[in-house]
Design a protein around this motif. Structure first.
Motif, PDB file in Angstrom:
ATOM      1  N   VAL A  86      10.206 -52.559  15.580  1.00  0.00           N
ATOM      2  CA  VAL A  86      10.866 -50.932  15.837  1.00  0.00           C
ATOM      3  C   VAL A  86      12.109 -51.128  16.661  1.00  0.00           C
ATOM      4  CG1 VAL A  86      10.617 -48.948  16.980  1.00  0.00           C
ATOM      5  CG2 VAL A  86       8.779 -49.729  15.822  1.00  0.00           C
ATOM      6  N   ASP A  87      13.301 -50.415  16.492  1.00  0.00           N
ATOM      7  CA  ASP A  87      14.337 -50.376  17.211  1.00  0.00           C
ATOM      8  C   ASP A  87      14.161 -49.070  17.945  1.00  0.00           C
ATOM      9  OD1 ASP A  87      15.733 -52.617  15.934  1.00  0.00           O
ATOM     10  OD2 ASP A  87      17.307 -51.442  15.113  1.00  0.00           O
ATOM     11  N   LEU A  88      14.167 -49.142  19.266  1.00  0.00           N
ATOM     12  CA  LEU A  88      13.681 -48.096  20.171  1.00  0.00           C
ATOM     13  C   LEU A  88      14.939 -47.139  20.004  1.00  0.00           C
ATOM     14  CD1 LEU A  88      12.007 -49.732  22.924  1.00  0.00           C
ATOM     15  CD2 LEU A  88      10.865 -48.126  21.323  1.00  0.00           C
ATOM     16  N   ARG A  89      14.896 -45.949  20.734  1.00  0.00           N
ATOM     17  CA  ARG A  89      16.024 -45.033  20.729  1.00  0.00           C
ATOM     18  C   ARG A  89      17.151 -45.640  21.430  1.00  0.00           C
ATOM     19  NH1 ARG A  89      15.398 -39.726  23.196  1.00  0.00           N
ATOM     20  NH2 ARG A  89      13.708 -39.253  21.457  1.00  0.00           N
ATOM     21  N   ASN A  90      18.276 -45.386  21.153  1.00  0.00           N
ATOM     22  CA  ASN A  90      19.543 -45.703  21.814  1.00  0.00           C
ATOM     23  C   ASN A  90      19.693 -47.413  21.532  1.00  0.00           C
ATOM     24  OD1 ASN A  90      20.439 -43.451  22.989  1.00  0.00           O
ATOM     25  ND2 ASN A  90      18.291 -43.799  24.467  1.00  0.00           N
ATOM     26  N   HIS A  91      19.108 -48.151  20.710  1.00  0.00           N
ATOM     27  CA  HIS A  91      19.041 -49.398  20.680  1.00  0.00           C
ATOM     28  C   HIS A  91      19.232 -49.916  19.017  1.00  0.00           C
ATOM     29  CE1 HIS A  91      17.508 -49.237  24.657  1.00  0.00           C
ATOM     30  NE2 HIS A  91      17.904 -50.378  24.747  1.00  0.00           N
ATOM     31  N   GLY A  92      19.891 -50.999  18.634  1.00  0.00           N
ATOM     32  CA  GLY A  92      19.707 -51.589  17.376  1.00  0.00           C
ATOM     33  C   GLY A  92      20.319 -50.279  16.472  1.00  0.00           C
ATOM     34  N   GLN A  93      19.704 -50.237  15.119  1.00  0.00           N
ATOM     35  CA  GLN A  93      20.060 -49.188  14.089  1.00  0.00           C
ATOM     36  C   GLN A  93      19.671 -47.691  14.741  1.00  0.00           C
ATOM     37  OE1 GLN A  93      19.539 -50.182  10.070  1.00  0.00           O
ATOM     38  NE2 GLN A  93      19.328 -52.377  10.491  1.00  0.00           N
ATOM     39  N   SER A  94      18.713 -47.886  15.512  1.00  0.00           N
ATOM     40  CA  SER A  94      18.442 -46.482  15.867  1.00  0.00           C
ATOM     41  C   SER A  94      19.346 -45.744  16.839  1.00  0.00           C
ATOM     42  CB  SER A  94      17.027 -46.405  16.893  1.00  0.00           C
ATOM     43  OG  SER A  94      16.087 -46.732  15.974  1.00  0.00           O
ATOM     44  N   ALA A  95      20.316 -46.675  17.494  1.00  0.00           N
ATOM     45  CA  ALA A  95      21.442 -46.150  18.377  1.00  0.00           C
ATOM     46  C   ALA A  95      22.293 -45.145  17.585  1.00  0.00           C
ATOM     47  CB  ALA A  95      22.259 -47.181  18.840  1.00  0.00           C
ATOM     48  N   ASP A  96      22.423 -45.114  16.253  1.00  0.00           N
ATOM     49  CA  ASP A  96      23.395 -44.402  15.386  1.00  0.00           C
ATOM     50  C   ASP A  96      22.529 -43.048  14.950  1.00  0.00           C
ATOM     51  OD1 ASP A  96      25.395 -46.203  15.805  1.00  0.00           O
ATOM     52  OD2 ASP A  96      24.817 -47.335  14.113  1.00  0.00           O
ATOM     53  N   ILE A  97      21.023 -42.991  14.741  1.00  0.00           N
ATOM     54  CA  ILE A  97      20.501 -41.920  14.406  1.00  0.00           C
ATOM     55  C   ILE A  97      20.743 -40.653  15.120  1.00  0.00           C
ATOM     56  CG2 ILE A  97      18.161 -41.246  13.695  1.00  0.00           C
ATOM     57  CD1 ILE A  97      17.506 -44.235  13.185  1.00  0.00           C
ATOM     58  N   TRP A 237      29.656 -52.084  21.031  1.00  0.00           N
ATOM     59  CA  TRP A 237      28.084 -52.333  21.402  1.00  0.00           C
ATOM     60  C   TRP A 237      27.256 -51.735  20.130  1.00  0.00           C
ATOM     61  CZ3 TRP A 237      28.295 -55.310  25.030  1.00  0.00           C
ATOM     62  CH2 TRP A 237      29.126 -55.173  26.255  1.00  0.00           C
ATOM     63  N   ALA A 238      26.017 -52.500  20.022  1.00  0.00           N
ATOM     64  CA  ALA A 238      25.191 -52.247  19.105  1.00  0.00           C
ATOM     65  C   ALA A 238      23.777 -51.529  19.699  1.00  0.00           C
ATOM     66  CB  ALA A 238      24.292 -53.351  18.535  1.00  0.00           C
ATOM     67  N   PHE A 239      24.466 -50.823  20.929  1.00  0.00           N
ATOM     68  CA  PHE A 239      23.279 -49.858  21.372  1.00  0.00           C
ATOM     69  C   PHE A 239      24.271 -48.719  22.146  1.00  0.00           C
ATOM     70  CE2 PHE A 239      24.017 -53.894  24.040  1.00  0.00           C
ATOM     71  CZ  PHE A 239      24.552 -53.060  25.153  1.00  0.00           C
ATOM     72  N   ASN A 240      23.444 -47.557  22.730  1.00  0.00           N
ATOM     73  CA  ASN A 240      23.956 -46.520  23.257  1.00  0.00           C
ATOM     74  C   ASN A 240      23.811 -46.883  24.877  1.00  0.00           C
ATOM     75  OD1 ASN A 240      24.529 -44.160  24.647  1.00  0.00           O
ATOM     76  ND2 ASN A 240      23.526 -42.668  22.897  1.00  0.00           N
ATOM     77  N   LEU A 241      24.899 -47.169  25.127  1.00  0.00           N
ATOM     78  CA  LEU A 241      24.710 -47.469  26.687  1.00  0.00           C
ATOM     79  C   LEU A 241      24.290 -46.708  27.768  1.00  0.00           C
ATOM     80  CD1 LEU A 241      25.051 -49.810  28.611  1.00  0.00           C
ATOM     81  CD2 LEU A 241      27.522 -49.272  28.989  1.00  0.00           C
ATOM     82  N   GLU A 242      24.715 -45.346  27.693  1.00  0.00           N
ATOM     83  CA  GLU A 242      24.493 -44.446  28.569  1.00  0.00           C
ATOM     84  C   GLU A 242      23.187 -44.089  28.377  1.00  0.00           C
ATOM     85  OE1 GLU A 242      25.935 -43.533  31.145  1.00  0.00           O
ATOM     86  OE2 GLU A 242      27.529 -45.066  30.448  1.00  0.00           O
TER      87      GLU A 242
END
Length: 334
Positions: A86-97, A237-242
């Motif tokens: 799983v890509d957790l929220r704000n991480h990986g492909q979940s960051a763009d969801i 970044w491939a993640f949502n830093l904030e």
């Protein structure tokens, strides 16, 4: 990590057909994930969710998960494991969801897992394995399942009807609050450094050199660099830093000692402490050892503790063989 709903053969066939004709990695309105299996020749009989740590993604665990699935298939030919990375929220492909709204905390990160299960019509996972930040998400998921917060279908099994224990694995994740004075501040320094940088950087090489010049180790700097993705002429970044920073703050502030003191019926919570990890204070280790050695009266679950030798915090990188042996020897029995 909740009770497994009865596995319907017809439903299992539909899920297998759906799996074979769908892409391996999918982005949902819930979470992005990837499935890893040793073989698609037969339908899976057990499911494990794999949850990564801060600033990581499911792909960090791809190689290890393949080896684990293959090992379990060899040692127990009658079982077929599906690993859901799983890509957790704000991480990986979940960051763009879109739709994974704040607050970005352990509770909502765990809720995302329940939403994923419900959205896909899956049975609930037999095992959840969480590393670092993912370990606390897994603990919250278990806690919420035990309280019935995800609905009636997630009620934990009653002992007399539970043929198999459900398992939760927490890999080098301190279960209690993480006080500033009990931390060397490396994670905080990394986050502060990343926040000071523009959202786009010239190149991965530039970032790695920049981090090394600031005093970070080469291995850590290269790992941070691996979390960049191409954006036009630059890297971003491939993640949502904030959002990730908010999750880290929630990780530090949240304690699951009460859950370990009274684990839900039918559940075994296994804590893996890396031998060379700097995240454990002596009093924490003593407390965990006491819980693991305690003889429990009544229907409560169980806490077990394992020490992974020759490993720092990055357990699947520092000693993947040792971690594989610990997990495989226990999972083969469920």
């Amino acid at each position: 990590m909740a009770a497994r709903m009865s596995k319907n053969k017809q439903g299992g066939f539909n899920l297998l057909t759906w799996f074979l004709h769908s892409p391996t990695t999918r982005s949902l309105k819930t979470l992005a994930y990837e499935e890893v299996r040793s073989s698609t020749d037969k339908h899976y009989t057990s499911t494990a969710f794999i949850l990564h740590g801060l600033l990581g993604s499911g792909r960090n665990w791809r190689s290890f998960s393949r080896n684990l699935a293959a090992t379990l298939s060899t040692t127990s030919p009658s079982s077929e494991w599906r690993m859901v990375l799983v890509d957790l929220r704000n991480h990986g492909q979940s960051a763009d969801i879109e739709g994974l709204a704040p607050p970005h905390n352990m509770a909502n990160a765990a809720n995302d897992l329940a939403s994923l299960v419900k959205a896909k019509g899956w049975v609930w996972p037999d095992v959840v394995i969480g590393h670092s930040l993912g370990g606390k998400v897994a603990l919250h998921f278990t806690q919420s399942c035990a309280r019935g917060e995800y609905g009636q279908s997630t009620a934990l099994p009653k002992q007399e009807f539970a043929v198999v224990k459900e398992q939760l694995w927490v890999l080098d994740s301190v279960p209690g609050e993480v006080k500033s004075e009990n931390s060397d501040g490396e994670v905080e320094k990394v986050l502060q450094t990343l926040q000071s940088l523009p959202s786009q950087v010239p190149s991965r090489k530039w970032l790695v050199n920049h981090m090394i010049n600031l005093g970070f180790s080469k291995s850590l700097s290269e790992w941070i660099g691996s979390n960049l993705k191409k954006s036009g002429e630059h890297e971003t970044w491939a993640f949502n830093l904030e959002g990730a920073v908010q999750m880290f703050n929630s990780y530090r502030e949240t304690s699951y000692w009460p859950l370990l003191e009274h684990p839900p019926q039918g559940i075994e919570i296994d804590i893996v402490r890396a031998e060379k990890s700097d995240r454990w204070e002596p009093d924490m280790i003593q407390r965990l050892e006491g819980l693991a050695s305690r003889v429990r009266d009544g229907p409560e679950g169980k806490v077990s503790m394992h020490v992974l030798p020759n490993s720092g915090h990055w357990v699947h990188v520092d000693n993947p063989k040792g971690l594989l042996e610990i997990l495989a020897s226990n999972l083969v029995s469920i």
